[in-house]
Design a protein around this motif. Structure first.
Motif, PDB file in Angstrom:
ATOM      1  N   ASP A  66     -27.636  75.848  54.278  1.00 14.29           N
ATOM      2  CA  ASP A  66     -28.258  77.242  54.645  1.00 14.29           C
ATOM      3  C   ASP A  66     -26.813  78.179  53.156  1.00 14.29           C
ATOM      4  O   ASP A  66     -25.922  78.161  54.274  1.00 14.29           O
ATOM      5  CB  ASP A  66     -28.101  77.693  55.512  1.00 14.29           C
ATOM      6  CG  ASP A  66     -28.829  78.985  55.668  1.00 14.29           C
ATOM      7  OD1 ASP A  66     -28.685  79.921  55.000  1.00 14.29           O
ATOM      8  OD2 ASP A  66     -29.020  79.366  56.934  1.00 14.29           O
ATOM      9  N   GLY A  68     -27.101  80.168  52.563  1.00 17.28           N
ATOM     10  CA  GLY A  68     -27.040  82.315  52.999  1.00 17.28           C
ATOM     11  C   GLY A  68     -25.751  82.227  54.505  1.00 17.28           C
ATOM     12  O   GLY A  68     -25.153  83.013  53.880  1.00 17.28           O
ATOM     13  N   ALA A  69     -26.083  80.890  54.731  1.00 12.18           N
ATOM     14  CA  ALA A  69     -24.817  80.833  56.001  1.00 12.18           C
ATOM     15  C   ALA A  69     -23.790  80.609  55.551  1.00 12.18           C
ATOM     16  O   ALA A  69     -22.673  81.175  56.030  1.00 12.18           O
ATOM     17  CB  ALA A  69     -25.336  79.939  57.391  1.00 12.18           C
ATOM     18  N   PHE A  71     -22.464  81.620  52.923  1.00  8.85           N
ATOM     19  CA  PHE A  71     -21.592  82.472  52.078  1.00  8.85           C
ATOM     20  C   PHE A  71     -21.817  83.784  53.041  1.00  8.85           C
ATOM     21  O   PHE A  71     -21.044  84.454  52.449  1.00  8.85           O
ATOM     22  CB  PHE A  71     -22.093  82.750  50.806  1.00  8.85           C
ATOM     23  CG  PHE A  71     -21.752  81.558  50.338  1.00  8.85           C
ATOM     24  CD1 PHE A  71     -20.991  81.970  49.051  1.00  8.85           C
ATOM     25  CD2 PHE A  71     -22.524  80.571  49.739  1.00  8.85           C
ATOM     26  CE1 PHE A  71     -20.295  80.800  47.879  1.00  8.85           C
ATOM     27  CE2 PHE A  71     -22.052  79.260  49.121  1.00  8.85           C
ATOM     28  CZ  PHE A  71     -21.380  79.669  47.729  1.00  8.85           C
ATOM     29  N   ASP A  72     -22.480  83.505  54.332  1.00  9.31           N
ATOM     30  CA  ASP A  72     -21.995  84.947  54.706  1.00  9.31           C
ATOM     31  C   ASP A  72     -20.800  85.625  55.170  1.00  9.31           C
ATOM     32  O   ASP A  72     -19.920  84.980  55.387  1.00  9.31           O
ATOM     33  CB  ASP A  72     -23.125  84.184  56.529  1.00  9.31           C
ATOM     34  CG  ASP A  72     -23.265  85.588  57.182  1.00  9.31           C
ATOM     35  OD1 ASP A  72     -23.953  86.704  56.365  1.00  9.31           O
ATOM     36  OD2 ASP A  72     -23.204  86.131  58.556  1.00  9.31           O
ATOM     37  N   GLY A  73     -20.482  86.571  55.563  1.00 15.48           N
ATOM     38  CA  GLY A  73     -19.422  87.505  55.397  1.00 15.48           C
ATOM     39  C   GLY A  73     -18.528  87.430  54.455  1.00 15.48           C
ATOM     40  O   GLY A  73     -17.468  87.823  54.923  1.00 15.48           O
ATOM     41  N   THR A  75     -16.552  88.493  52.201  1.00 18.40           N
ATOM     42  CA  THR A  75     -15.821  89.839  51.658  1.00 18.40           C
ATOM     43  C   THR A  75     -14.889  90.073  50.266  1.00 18.40           C
ATOM     44  O   THR A  75     -14.472  90.919  49.553  1.00 18.40           O
ATOM     45  CB  THR A  75     -15.387  91.121  52.575  1.00 18.40           C
ATOM     46  OG1 THR A  75     -13.986  90.385  53.079  1.00 18.40           O
ATOM     47  CG2 THR A  75     -16.658  90.827  52.943  1.00 18.40           C
ATOM     48  N   ALA A  83     -16.068  79.168  50.732  1.00 20.09           N
ATOM     49  CA  ALA A  83     -17.499  79.582  50.759  1.00 20.09           C
ATOM     50  C   ALA A  83     -17.696  78.070  50.196  1.00 20.09           C
ATOM     51  O   ALA A  83     -18.526  77.318  50.219  1.00 20.09           O
ATOM     52  CB  ALA A  83     -18.051  80.236  50.458  1.00 20.09           C
ATOM     53  N   PRO A 131     -28.895  84.141  47.681  1.00 19.13           N
ATOM     54  CA  PRO A 131     -27.793  84.311  48.746  1.00 19.13           C
ATOM     55  C   PRO A 131     -26.152  84.156  47.546  1.00 19.13           C
ATOM     56  O   PRO A 131     -25.676  84.950  48.245  1.00 19.13           O
ATOM     57  CB  PRO A 131     -27.627  83.513  49.468  1.00 19.13           C
ATOM     58  CG  PRO A 131     -28.591  82.236  49.453  1.00 19.13           C
ATOM     59  CD  PRO A 131     -29.003  82.353  48.418  1.00 19.13           C
ATOM     60  N   GLU A 134     -26.047  87.511  45.648  1.00 22.62           N
ATOM     61  CA  GLU A 134     -25.334  88.246  46.417  1.00 22.62           C
ATOM     62  C   GLU A 134     -24.074  88.947  46.891  1.00 22.62           C
ATOM     63  O   GLU A 134     -24.125  90.342  46.593  1.00 22.62           O
ATOM     64  CB  GLU A 134     -26.483  89.175  48.200  1.00 22.62           C
ATOM     65  CG  GLU A 134     -28.473  88.845  47.326  1.00 22.62           C
ATOM     66  CD  GLU A 134     -28.350  90.093  46.373  1.00 22.62           C
ATOM     67  OE1 GLU A 134     -28.201  91.139  46.652  1.00 22.62           O
ATOM     68  OE2 GLU A 134     -29.110  90.122  44.957  1.00 22.62           O
ATOM     69  N   VAL A 135     -24.311  88.153  47.317  1.00 20.54           N
ATOM     70  CA  VAL A 135     -22.442  88.507  47.662  1.00 20.54           C
ATOM     71  C   VAL A 135     -21.400  88.298  46.599  1.00 20.54           C
ATOM     72  O   VAL A 135     -21.233  89.178  46.666  1.00 20.54           O
ATOM     73  CB  VAL A 135     -21.657  86.432  47.947  1.00 20.54           C
ATOM     74  CG1 VAL A 135     -20.338  86.554  48.739  1.00 20.54           C
ATOM     75  CG2 VAL A 135     -22.367  85.906  49.318  1.00 20.54           C
ATOM     76  N   SER A 138     -22.019  91.719  45.744  1.00 25.78           N
ATOM     77  CA  SER A 138     -21.117  92.680  47.058  1.00 25.78           C
ATOM     78  C   SER A 138     -19.719  92.434  46.512  1.00 25.78           C
ATOM     79  O   SER A 138     -18.837  93.974  46.819  1.00 25.78           O
ATOM     80  CB  SER A 138     -21.354  92.223  48.063  1.00 25.78           C
ATOM     81  OG  SER A 138     -20.575  90.433  48.671  1.00 25.78           O
TER      82      SER A 138
END
Length: 186
Positions: A66, A68-69, A71-73, A75, A83, A131, A134-135, A138
């Motif tokens: 996953d 998304g999970a 790479f979640d958070g 910054t 990640a 995902p 998207e990171v 951001s």
């Protein structure tokens, strides 16, 4: 009135299907021999998964990391590297290492039998790519550049998985993975 499929039985059957495909491959996937090997019937596979295509899609979905999970958070660029390194470890040493062969087969089969395998191969790439891109957006990269950098990570690491499976040269492949990951945020 139709009986509702048992979600626990379905999950158990899906785990068995993933194991079967990992052991026997995807190219000659046939429901009758699969059902026999799993101690069930073709009818039950169809009952729980609809058709051969949906069964393959569900097996691939259940077996990929996953992103998304993972790479979640994230910054910062340093967190991105952490990640991406976790992703690399998951697909080479973690639970997903057993499913990499199955994924590589689907990608390869899509080049020779696109009518059957292209949708699964495309989805396999996009669910990882999106995902991660998207990171990178951001983190300040323009969208097109972020997708290119995400492609470097996804396709680069996947190619290194294949290299590692073929050569068994883990130190060289790990060093190359570090270079790819670092290049993605340079």
């Amino acid at each position: 009135m139709a009986r509702t499929p048992d979600p626990l039985k379905r999950a158990e059957l899906l785990r068995a299907v993933v194991g079967y495909l990992q052991d026997r491959g995807v190219g000659d996937m046939s429901l009758a021999p699969m059902a026999e090997a799993l101690g069930t019937s073709k009818r039950m596979l169809l009952y729980y998964f609809g058709d051969r295509g949906e069964l393959l899609a569900q097996a691939l979905g259940a077996s990929r990391p996953d992103a998304g999970a993972i790479f979640d958070g994230v910054t910062t660029d340093a967190e991105f590297v952490t990640a991406a390194t976790a992703l690399w470890r998951a697909i080479t040493r973690g639970r997903q290492r057993h499913t990499v062969r199955m994924m590589l087969q689907v990608l390869s089969l899509a080049t020779t039998d696109p009518d059957t395998y292209q949708p699964y191969a495309s989805t396999s790439v996009e669910v990882m790519l999106d995902p991660i891109a998207e990171v990178l957006v951001s983190l300040g990269r323009p969208r097109a550049e972020a997708r290119a950098r995400a492609t470097l990570v996804v396709s680069g690491l996947r190619g290194l998985c294949q290299d590692g499976l073929v050569t068994g040269d883990r130190p060289r492949v790990d060093a190359a993975a570090e270079l790819i990951i670092a290049a993605a945020v340079r």
